[in-house]
Design an enzyme around this catalytic site. Structure first.
Site, PDB file in Angstrom:
ATOM      1  CD  GLU A 159     -13.782   4.087  -0.904  1.00 63.37           C
ATOM      2  OE1 GLU A 159     -13.227   5.145  -1.194  1.00 63.37           O
ATOM      3  OE2 GLU A 159     -13.159   3.013  -0.687  1.00 63.37           O
ATOM      4  CG  ASN A 168     -22.321 -17.572  13.393  1.00 60.43           C
ATOM      5  OD1 ASN A 168     -21.905 -18.540  12.773  1.00 60.43           O
ATOM      6  ND2 ASN A 168     -21.564 -16.522  13.674  1.00 60.43           N
ATOM      7  CD  GLU A 206     -17.800 -16.640   3.553  1.00 62.44           C
ATOM      8  OE1 GLU A 206     -17.861 -16.940   4.759  1.00 62.44           O
ATOM      9  OE2 GLU A 206     -16.853 -16.954   2.811  1.00 62.44           O
ATOM     10  CG  HIS A 227     -14.719 -15.026  -0.041  1.00 64.51           C
ATOM     11  ND1 HIS A 227     -14.179 -16.278  -0.293  1.00 64.51           N
ATOM     12  CD2 HIS A 227     -14.846 -14.953   1.305  1.00 64.51           C
ATOM     13  CE1 HIS A 227     -14.009 -16.912   0.842  1.00 64.51           C
ATOM     14  NE2 HIS A 227     -14.405 -16.124   1.836  1.00 64.51           N
ATOM     15  CG  HIS A 255     -13.690   0.705   3.091  1.00 67.87           C
ATOM     16  ND1 HIS A 255     -12.587   1.362   3.586  1.00 67.87           N
ATOM     17  CD2 HIS A 255     -13.548   0.728   1.751  1.00 67.87           C
ATOM     18  CE1 HIS A 255     -11.819   1.760   2.582  1.00 67.87           C
ATOM     19  NE2 HIS A 255     -12.378   1.389   1.454  1.00 67.87           N
TER      20      HIS A 255
END
Length: 142
Positions: free
Chosen positions: A119, A60, A56, A7, A76
């Site tokens: 992008e 916080n 992901e 990820h 990106h």
């Protein structure tokens, strides 16, 4: 030696805004976990039918004073889209700035609410240049 993509993680300041942004791109929430002891949440989002390609979103609970800073050092995220013009129009209609319009019928860049560069690439062959995109100028960094 084999390697498998897992990820990409990005920190977000407003979890709901980040989820809405990635939903506008067509991603779906595939997992949401809250960690009371660490005071953070992880939300994994992926394109439909591609759960092995998630982003992901790390949130916080007590805030993150460094966000949103200019995340160009991150690089990106990149997603292939069926119709780059339709996707950019959809995003623009929902208040997203098109930082690098798809003037070439091939590539565009937008930014998430946390300033992450995304992008967008046209699937297959590039499209013929089309107004208003062909004559639009860049806005900000991409």
């Amino acid at each position: 030696m084999d390697i498998k993509y897992l990820h990409t993680m990005i920190r977000v300041k407003d979890l709901d805004a980040a989820i809405r942004f990635f939903e506008l791109l067509g991603l779906e929430k595939i997992r949401h976990s809250d960690y009371e002891q660490g005071r953070f949440s992880l939300v994994f989002m992926a394109p439909p039918g591609q759960p092995d390609c998630p982003v992901e979103l790390t949130y916080n609970w007590d805030g993150d004073e460094g966000l949103p800073s200019d995340s160009r050092h991150f690089g990106h995220l990149a997603y292939e889209v069926e119709d780059i013009y339709a996707m950019c129009q959809h995003l623009q209609n929902n208040g997203i700035t098109i930082n690098r319009p798809p003037r070439d019928g091939w590539m565009a860049f937008v930014r998430s609410p946390d300033n992450v560069s995304v992008e967008l690439l046209q699937a297959g062959e590039r499209k013929e240049p089309l107004e208003p995109w062909a004559s639009m100028e860049n806005i900000g960094h991409w």
